[in-house]
Design a protein around this motif. Sequence first.
Motif, short mmCIF file in Angstrom:
data_model
loop_
_atom_site.label_atom_id
_atom_site.label_comp_id
_atom_site.label_asym_id
_atom_site.label_seq_id
_atom_site.Cartn_x
_atom_site.Cartn_y
_atom_site.Cartn_z
N HIS A 104 27.82 46.43 19.87
CA HIS A 104 27.80 45.80 20.99
C HIS A 104 26.97 47.25 22.01
CE1 HIS A 104 30.90 42.50 21.35
NE2 HIS A 104 31.48 43.66 20.84
N ALA A 105 27.02 48.78 21.16
CA ALA A 105 25.88 49.48 21.67
C ALA A 105 24.50 49.72 21.02
CB ALA A 105 26.60 50.92 21.95
N ASP A 106 23.83 49.83 22.18
CA ASP A 106 22.22 50.42 21.85
C ASP A 106 21.90 51.53 21.19
OD1 ASP A 106 21.33 47.52 22.93
OD2 ASP A 106 21.72 48.98 24.91
N ARG A 107 22.90 52.49 22.24
CA ARG A 107 23.21 53.88 21.70
C ARG A 107 24.63 53.75 21.60
NH1 ARG A 107 20.09 58.29 23.83
NH2 ARG A 107 20.39 56.79 25.93
N ILE A 108 24.94 55.25 20.45
CA ILE A 108 26.14 56.10 20.06
C ILE A 108 26.02 57.75 20.85
CG2 ILE A 108 28.03 55.97 18.59
CD1 ILE A 108 27.80 53.83 17.92
N ALA A 109 26.49 58.15 21.57
CA ALA A 109 26.59 59.25 21.15
C ALA A 109 28.24 59.67 21.40
CB ALA A 109 26.68 60.19 23.39
N PHE A 126 21.26 64.73 28.22
CA PHE A 126 21.20 62.63 27.45
C PHE A 126 20.63 61.69 28.56
CE2 PHE A 126 25.88 62.22 28.48
CZ PHE A 126 26.19 61.51 28.87
N THR A 127 19.86 60.91 28.45
CA THR A 127 19.76 59.72 29.15
C THR A 127 20.41 58.32 29.51
OG1 THR A 127 17.83 58.50 28.43
CG2 THR A 127 17.31 60.99 29.96
N LEU A 128 20.74 58.13 30.36
CA LEU A 128 21.50 56.44 30.05
C LEU A 128 20.21 55.37 31.04
CD1 LEU A 128 23.65 54.09 29.72
CD2 LEU A 128 24.09 55.18 32.09
N ALA A 129 19.53 54.67 30.44
CA ALA A 129 18.60 53.68 30.55
C ALA A 129 18.83 52.79 31.68
CB ALA A 129 17.36 54.18 29.79
#
Length: 267
Positions: A215-220, A36-39
């Motif tokens: 609150h999160a933009d994406r969830i893993a 995955f990536t974190l931007a």
Amino acid sequence: MSRRAPVWPSGGEALVVVAGAGVSRGGREVLRDISFTLAAGEVLAVVGPNGAGKSSLLSLLSGDLSVGSGTVSIGGRTVGRWRPRELALWRSVLPQHTTVAFPFTVAQVVEMGRAPWAGLARPDEDTAAVAEAMAETEVTEFAERTFGTLSGGERARAALARVLAQRTPVLLLDEPTAALDLRHQDLVLRVAVARAKAGAGVLVVLHDLNLAAAHADRIAVVAGGRLRACGSPTAVLTSELLTDVYQRDVEVLPHPRDGTPLVLPVR
């Protein structure tokens, strides 16, 4: 190589890249084929059941745990190639528990976050970073109290202030809301969102799926050492996936106010 402050990337640029990463502990595979990536500019929440590998993943990103397979990069360089003080300018880490062996005051603990900047920042920059971090986490009023006299929730906020004072492009937060009341849980996540809006990439391990959704933009979603899903809260938080991952019947409804997923165990 001379030590220098990182150049903060523009929004959307990848700060952390994990490609096929795996790791074993004591002969047991705890993470396998994670990618995955974190931007810059986003909050990525990592969720999953106990023992899923969430804290091991954070240790891998922080450089405290060596990758066994695949690669983990921060700021365009594999984590293992960073010198510790250089890496500390790129990423800051909030562990689940923070202990202080000596009777340092809260202000002194927060000031420790500025240690990687010694010789790079002006004294007024250090002072401003510490003051801002303490204000954000609402610990200014007990700045002169010793860390050991604080309640669990107060310690958690003071520890977060130290991380914020470090002012790194990448923040890695392991269960920052665990010891907090309802208001301060929301406070911590709002601080995380604000740091992301200012250009940081924030990875936060959470157990509360509704906090993650809000609150999160994406969830893993991590389970059994594997990345089961990664995407927007709406795409990831489905009753089918969560029921399978948590081995508990789960219902997901749209929140009546804003439509974000509302996760409820079936009673």
